[in-house]
Scaffold this active site. Structure first.
Site, PDB file in Angstrom:
ATOM      1  N   ASP A 129      95.804  22.352 -25.520  1.00  0.00           N
ATOM      2  CA  ASP A 129      95.365  23.685 -25.937  1.00  0.00           C
ATOM      3  C   ASP A 129      93.859  23.720 -26.160  1.00  0.00           C
ATOM      4  O   ASP A 129      93.347  23.078 -27.072  1.00  0.00           O
ATOM      5  CB  ASP A 129      96.074  24.080 -27.235  1.00  0.00           C
ATOM      6  CG  ASP A 129      97.526  24.438 -26.988  1.00  0.00           C
ATOM      7  OD1 ASP A 129      97.776  25.307 -26.143  1.00  0.00           O
ATOM      8  OD2 ASP A 129      98.403  23.840 -27.642  1.00  0.00           O
TER       9      ASP A 129
ATOM     10  N   SER B 124     102.892  19.860 -26.994  1.00  0.00           N
ATOM     11  CA  SER B 124     101.501  20.278 -27.194  1.00  0.00           C
ATOM     12  C   SER B 124     100.831  19.346 -28.190  1.00  0.00           C
ATOM     13  O   SER B 124     101.287  19.211 -29.333  1.00  0.00           O
ATOM     14  CB  SER B 124     101.458  21.712 -27.729  1.00  0.00           C
ATOM     15  OG  SER B 124     100.208  21.958 -28.321  1.00  0.00           O
TER      16      SER B 124
ATOM     17  N   HIS C 117      95.768  24.653 -21.227  1.00  0.00           N
ATOM     18  CA  HIS C 117      95.948  26.057 -21.584  1.00  0.00           C
ATOM     19  C   HIS C 117      94.626  26.560 -22.140  1.00  0.00           C
ATOM     20  O   HIS C 117      94.256  26.234 -23.267  1.00  0.00           O
ATOM     21  CB  HIS C 117      97.090  26.145 -22.615  1.00  0.00           C
ATOM     22  CG  HIS C 117      97.346  27.515 -23.127  1.00  0.00           C
ATOM     23  ND1 HIS C 117      98.154  27.759 -24.224  1.00  0.00           N
ATOM     24  CD2 HIS C 117      96.931  28.734 -22.708  1.00  0.00           C
ATOM     25  CE1 HIS C 117      98.214  29.061 -24.443  1.00  0.00           C
ATOM     26  NE2 HIS C 117      97.473  29.677 -23.550  1.00  0.00           N
TER      27      HIS C 117
ATOM     28  N   MET D 225      92.552  28.967 -23.765  1.00  0.00           N
ATOM     29  CA  MET D 225      92.476  30.156 -24.625  1.00  0.00           C
ATOM     30  C   MET D 225      91.001  30.431 -24.880  1.00  0.00           C
ATOM     31  O   MET D 225      90.482  30.260 -25.992  1.00  0.00           O
ATOM     32  CB  MET D 225      93.253  29.909 -25.927  1.00  0.00           C
ATOM     33  CG  MET D 225      94.759  29.948 -25.697  1.00  0.00           C
ATOM     34  SD  MET D 225      95.669  29.195 -27.047  1.00  0.00           S
ATOM     35  CE  MET D 225      95.562  27.481 -26.549  1.00  0.00           C
TER      36      MET D 225
ATOM     37  N   MET E  28     103.305  33.897 -23.947  1.00  0.00           N
ATOM     38  CA  MET E  28     103.034  33.510 -25.337  1.00  0.00           C
ATOM     39  C   MET E  28     104.093  34.142 -26.235  1.00  0.00           C
ATOM     40  O   MET E  28     104.291  35.361 -26.215  1.00  0.00           O
ATOM     41  CB  MET E  28     101.641  33.986 -25.772  1.00  0.00           C
ATOM     42  CG  MET E  28     100.471  33.269 -25.116  1.00  0.00           C
ATOM     43  SD  MET E  28     100.522  31.467 -25.231  1.00  0.00           S
ATOM     44  CE  MET E  28     100.530  31.207 -27.001  1.00  0.00           C
TER      45      MET E  28
ATOM     46  N   MET F  76      90.641  25.948 -27.136  1.00  0.00           N
ATOM     47  CA  MET F  76      90.278  27.187 -27.850  1.00  0.00           C
ATOM     48  C   MET F  76      88.778  27.224 -28.075  1.00  0.00           C
ATOM     49  O   MET F  76      88.160  26.196 -28.367  1.00  0.00           O
ATOM     50  CB  MET F  76      90.997  27.229 -29.206  1.00  0.00           C
ATOM     51  CG  MET F  76      92.508  27.071 -29.102  1.00  0.00           C
ATOM     52  SD  MET F  76      93.295  27.284 -30.703  1.00  0.00           S
ATOM     53  CE  MET F  76      94.997  26.834 -30.279  1.00  0.00           C
TER      54      MET F  76
ATOM     55  N   GLY G 297     104.827  22.257 -30.076  1.00  0.00           N
ATOM     56  CA  GLY G 297     103.872  21.434 -30.816  1.00  0.00           C
ATOM     57  C   GLY G 297     104.459  20.968 -32.124  1.00  0.00           C
ATOM     58  O   GLY G 297     104.884  19.813 -32.266  1.00  0.00           O
TER      59      GLY G 297
ATOM     60  N   GLY H 288      96.343  30.721 -30.989  1.00  0.00           N
ATOM     61  CA  GLY H 288      95.269  30.324 -31.898  1.00  0.00           C
ATOM     62  C   GLY H 288      95.648  29.184 -32.831  1.00  0.00           C
ATOM     63  O   GLY H 288      94.794  28.408 -33.229  1.00  0.00           O
ATOM     64  N   PHE H 289      96.924  29.091 -33.170  1.00  0.00           N
ATOM     65  CA  PHE H 289      97.340  28.083 -34.146  1.00  0.00           C
ATOM     66  C   PHE H 289      98.727  27.556 -33.807  1.00  0.00           C
ATOM     67  O   PHE H 289      99.555  28.286 -33.251  1.00  0.00           O
ATOM     68  CB  PHE H 289      97.365  28.689 -35.556  1.00  0.00           C
ATOM     69  CG  PHE H 289      96.037  29.260 -35.963  1.00  0.00           C
ATOM     70  CD1 PHE H 289      95.042  28.434 -36.495  1.00  0.00           C
ATOM     71  CD2 PHE H 289      95.755  30.598 -35.765  1.00  0.00           C
ATOM     72  CE1 PHE H 289      93.790  28.960 -36.833  1.00  0.00           C
ATOM     73  CE2 PHE H 289      94.514  31.120 -36.104  1.00  0.00           C
ATOM     74  CZ  PHE H 289      93.528  30.301 -36.642  1.00  0.00           C
ATOM     75  N   GLY H 290      98.969  26.307 -34.183  1.00  0.00           N
ATOM     76  CA  GLY H 290     100.310  25.750 -34.071  1.00  0.00           C
ATOM     77  C   GLY H 290     101.140  26.148 -35.286  1.00  0.00           C
ATOM     78  O   GLY H 290     100.608  26.637 -36.285  1.00  0.00           O
ATOM     79  N   GLY H 291     102.440  25.949 -35.170  1.00  0.00           N
ATOM     80  CA  GLY H 291     103.326  26.130 -36.320  1.00  0.00           C
ATOM     81  C   GLY H 291     103.568  27.567 -36.740  1.00  0.00           C
ATOM     82  O   GLY H 291     103.963  27.817 -37.877  1.00  0.00           O
TER      83      GLY H 291
ATOM     84  N   HIS I   9     100.796  19.263 -22.771  1.00  0.00           N
ATOM     85  CA  HIS I   9     100.133  20.562 -22.882  1.00  0.00           C
ATOM     86  C   HIS I   9      98.893  20.414 -23.780  1.00  0.00           C
ATOM     87  O   HIS I   9      99.002  19.978 -24.927  1.00  0.00           O
ATOM     88  CB  HIS I   9     101.145  21.538 -23.493  1.00  0.00           C
ATOM     89  CG  HIS I   9     100.694  22.960 -23.597  1.00  0.00           C
ATOM     90  ND1 HIS I   9     100.834  23.869 -22.576  1.00  0.00           N
ATOM     91  CD2 HIS I   9     100.135  23.639 -24.610  1.00  0.00           C
ATOM     92  CE1 HIS I   9     100.383  25.049 -22.956  1.00  0.00           C
ATOM     93  NE2 HIS I   9      99.940  24.944 -24.196  1.00  0.00           N
TER      94      HIS I   9
ATOM     95  N   ASP J 294     105.477  29.545 -24.931  1.00  0.00           N
ATOM     96  CA  ASP J 294     104.591  28.771 -25.814  1.00  0.00           C
ATOM     97  C   ASP J 294     104.467  29.467 -27.165  1.00  0.00           C
ATOM     98  O   ASP J 294     103.977  30.600 -27.250  1.00  0.00           O
ATOM     99  CB  ASP J 294     103.217  28.671 -25.130  1.00  0.00           C
ATOM    100  CG  ASP J 294     102.234  27.782 -25.876  1.00  0.00           C
ATOM    101  OD1 ASP J 294     102.610  27.171 -26.891  1.00  0.00           O
ATOM    102  OD2 ASP J 294     101.075  27.705 -25.417  1.00  0.00           O
ATOM    103  N   GLY J 295     104.910  28.766 -28.210  1.00  0.00           N
ATOM    104  CA  GLY J 295     104.723  29.262 -29.567  1.00  0.00           C
ATOM    105  C   GLY J 295     106.021  29.421 -30.331  1.00  0.00           C
ATOM    106  O   GLY J 295     106.893  30.185 -29.940  1.00  0.00           O
ATOM    107  N   GLY J 296     106.156  28.645 -31.406  1.00  0.00           N
ATOM    108  CA  GLY J 296     107.328  28.785 -32.270  1.00  0.00           C
ATOM    109  C   GLY J 296     108.633  28.318 -31.640  1.00  0.00           C
ATOM    110  O   GLY J 296     109.712  28.754 -32.054  1.00  0.00           O
TER     111      GLY J 296
END
Ligand code: DX5
Ligand code: ZN
Length: 229
Positions: free
Chosen positions: A43, A16, A74, A76, A145, A45, A205, A150-153, A41, A183-185
């Protein structure tokens, strides 16, 4: 429990660019391509559906000539229908909308297909798997998800694992080629968990673009599935 041995090439990585150095985006995408990424990917938003703003179609347009990899977008955003054509024209290969982002999901998915693009639907952590039951036969991809978007990391939400398992079973019993992506973490610790639960495409990401030893090394770590293999 019997854990299936998985060929690591069966796992696809989707870096990402949210966590990439956007000032040298083409270079960063090239590093992912060389590291064996399956797709990029992107993102998107809107500041409404999620409390953050990122990229519009123009970023996809500028990225398109710098990589051979498919671009998956993606979305969002609320009411994604109004932007599908713009992202398709900019060069997106796959358009992922949120189940929660509009009212007429079937119409949205048909619109994506009419544009000749692959259709994906994402669901937030609190949205049950059952919300996908009727649309699933029409999908090329489901994106679960594993953080609130909304946010990376952000930290991986382990409570999403049973849902990944359920959707894996739903896809397998339908017998379609629908991909199951998360997607995420996702990092080298959480990747084996989601793969064991049935995910086969991993968005990452921060664990890729935030790695101090570089993009390729980070991607190798993600592919090393430890106990799952
Ligand atoms: C989160 C985005 C993700 C994000 C993942 O809202 O949809 O694609 O880039 O970032 P990491 O891998 O850092 O959690
Ligand atoms: Zn994403």
């Amino acid at each position: 429990m019997m854990i299936p041995r998985l060929d690591e090439t069966a796992i696809k990585l989707a870096p990402s660019i949210l966590s990439a150095d956007v000032a040298r985006l083409a270079e960063q995408v090239g590093e992912a391509e060389q590291g064996g990424a399956d797709r990029i990917h992107v993102d998107v938003m809107d500041g409404h559906f999620v409390p953050n703003l990122t990229f519009g179609p123009v970023i996809v347009k500028w990225l398109r000539p710098v990589t051979r990899l498919p671009l998956e977008v993606h979305l969002m955003i609320d009411n994604p229908d109004q932007f599908l054509e713009a992202f398709a024209e900019a060069g997106a290969n796959t358009l992922i909308v949120h189940q929660e982002g509009g009212i007429h999901l079937n119409r949205t998915v048909q619109q994506i297909k009419a544009l000749g693009r692959r259709a994906g639907v994402a669901i937030n952590p609190a949205t049950p798997a059952g919300m996908l039951e009727e649309i699933l036969p029409d999908l090329d991809l489901v994106l679960v998800m594993t953080v609130n978007p909304g946010f990376g990391g952000q930290r991986f939400l382990a409570g999403t694992l049973p849902k990944i398992r359920t959707i894996r079973q739903m896809i397998d019993s339908l017998g379609t080629n629908c991909e199951l992506e998360v997607d995420g973490g996702i990092d080298h610790k959480t990747a084996p968990l989601v793969v064991e639960a049935g995910a086969r495409v991993l968005v990452a990401g921060f664990s890729i673009y935030g790695a101090t030893d570089g993009v390729a090394a980070a991607m190798d770590r993600l592919r090393d599935l430890g106990g799952v293999r």
